[in-house]
Design an enzyme around this catalytic site. Structure first.
Site, PDB file in Angstrom:
ATOM      1  N   ASP A 112      44.715  25.957  68.569  1.00  0.00           N
ATOM      2  CA  ASP A 112      44.911  26.338  67.163  1.00  0.00           C
ATOM      3  C   ASP A 112      43.692  25.869  66.373  1.00  0.00           C
ATOM      4  OD1 ASP A 112      45.686  23.729  67.780  1.00  0.00           O
ATOM      5  OD2 ASP A 112      47.014  23.576  66.042  1.00  0.00           O
ATOM      6  N   GLU A 116      47.773  15.808  59.199  1.00  0.00           N
ATOM      7  CA  GLU A 116      48.340  17.048  59.725  1.00  0.00           C
ATOM      8  C   GLU A 116      49.855  17.076  59.705  1.00  0.00           C
ATOM      9  OE1 GLU A 116      48.204  19.629  63.892  1.00  0.00           O
ATOM     10  OE2 GLU A 116      46.495  18.393  63.295  1.00  0.00           O
ATOM     11  N   GLU A 142      36.320  27.223  63.909  1.00  0.00           N
ATOM     12  CA  GLU A 142      35.945  25.910  64.436  1.00  0.00           C
ATOM     13  C   GLU A 142      36.298  25.840  65.937  1.00  0.00           C
ATOM     14  OE1 GLU A 142      36.388  21.246  63.045  1.00  0.00           O
ATOM     15  OE2 GLU A 142      37.771  22.751  62.289  1.00  0.00           O
TER      16      GLU A 142
END
Length: 340
Positions: A91, A235, A149
């Protein structure tokens, strides 16, 4: 020819039917015209990757409609192409930018997180973004950049298109400028829970709204990264951010879950895609947050401050964040001013 009452009735009925038909067709023509959509395809199966001479971003120049005053809405669609699980399996933080022709700065149009192992083929047109706020920039010859990324050579492959809907907009003129952008990647975001360099991360601004603005608001994107103790922030923990205007708390952004388990991209196997993060999910668009600016501030200059909820950590945690200020009017409007 003699016209009796019965024939006269038939003639009148016929003429009424003709006028009704023409009126209906005029209405249909108006409806069709008001919903005319110009589709513009931009990146076409463009790959971004790391290593093997690849780049984490792709750039291109594309031609958009040049009549922003007649554009009702602009939708952007991103296809994340990975039919055979031959893409980066993690992810990954990703976003797309448009280049302001006047300043040369890139503005974040939208942000998304790639799904585990797969693409977003379950979505008919891919990720959908409303980017109407950027119509003063998305016109004529325009540069775009898409970034991911990713840290392997498999990377990600994207196709991107835009739908420009012609018609009467909510307001004829608009302008947008960034308040700040700390969004180049997740680790280029704002360090959370530790002191950061205020010369690099500046959250104290002076904002001026044009006097002829009829609507103005802030547009913000936030996503939290890192697993710092305690709480696996930024997160996995729910924190609340605040925007202060003239030192008064005016808006709050709570980074709670957005429903990862209900994601239609539900073929992410393996992967813990169903668990809620700090305002984002694998395989979904990171949502925009809108804060309306009170009309009494139009034509004035006020202080802006973005504040994070207090938190202390021994690990690494970050918030990738961008905030823009949007102004709209039915008379030509200048850009809002944002100063340090």
């Amino acid at each position: 020819m003699r016209i009796n009452k019965f024939n006269l009735f038939k003639i009148v009925a016929f003429l009424c039917a003709v006028f009704t038909f023409l009126a209906c067709n005029d209405d249909n023509a108006s409806t069709i015209e008001s919903s005319k959509i110009t589709n513009v395809k931009t990146f076409n199966s463009s790959k971004v990757a790391f290593a093997d001479g690849m780049s984490q971003s792709a750039e291109g120049t594309f031609v958009f409609p040049s009549n922003p005053e007649n554009i009702k809405s602009i939708k952007m669609y991103i296809k994340d192409i990975c039919p055979n699980k031959d893409c980066d399996e993690w992810d990954r933080y990703a976003n797309i930018y448009v280049k302001d022709k006047q300043t040369g700065d890139y503005y974040e149009l939208g942000r998304f997180i790639t799904p585990y192992w797969v693409g977003n083929e379950k979505l008919e047109r891919g990720y959908e973004f409303d980017v109407t706020d950027f119509k003063s920039i998305l016109n004529g010859s325009t540069e775009l950049k898409i970034y991911t990324e990713t840290w392997n050579a498999k990377g990600r492959t994207y196709s991107v298109e835009f739908d420009f809907e012609e018609g009467t907009p909510d307001y004829k003129y608009s302008a947008i400028v960034p308040v700040f952008q700390y969004n180049k990647s997740s680790i280029d975001g704002v360090p959370y829970g530790k002191e950061y360099d205020t010369n690099v991360f500046d959250f104290l601004k002076s904002v001026s709204i044009p006097a002829n603005a009829e609507v103005a608001y802030f547009r913000t994107i936030i996503s939290g990264w890192g697993h710092a103790a305690p709480g696996n922030c930024a997160e996995w923990c729910i924190k609340t951010h605040s925007i202060l205007l003239n030192n008064q708390q005016t808006y709050q952004h709570k980074l709670s879950g957005i429903g990862c388990a209900e994601n239609p991209v539900n073929n992410q196997d393996p992967g813990n895609w169903q668990l809620d993060r700090a305002g984002w999910c694998p395989g979904m668009v990171v949502p925009f947050r809108f804060d309306n600016i009170a009309k009494e501030k139009f034509g004035t200059t006020f202080n802006f401050e973005y504040k994070f909820q207090n938190y202390t950590t021994t690990g690494e945690a970050y918030y990738a964040i961008s905030t823009f200020v949007v102004v709209k009017s039915n008379s030509p409007i200048s850009k809002p001013q944002v100063l340090d």
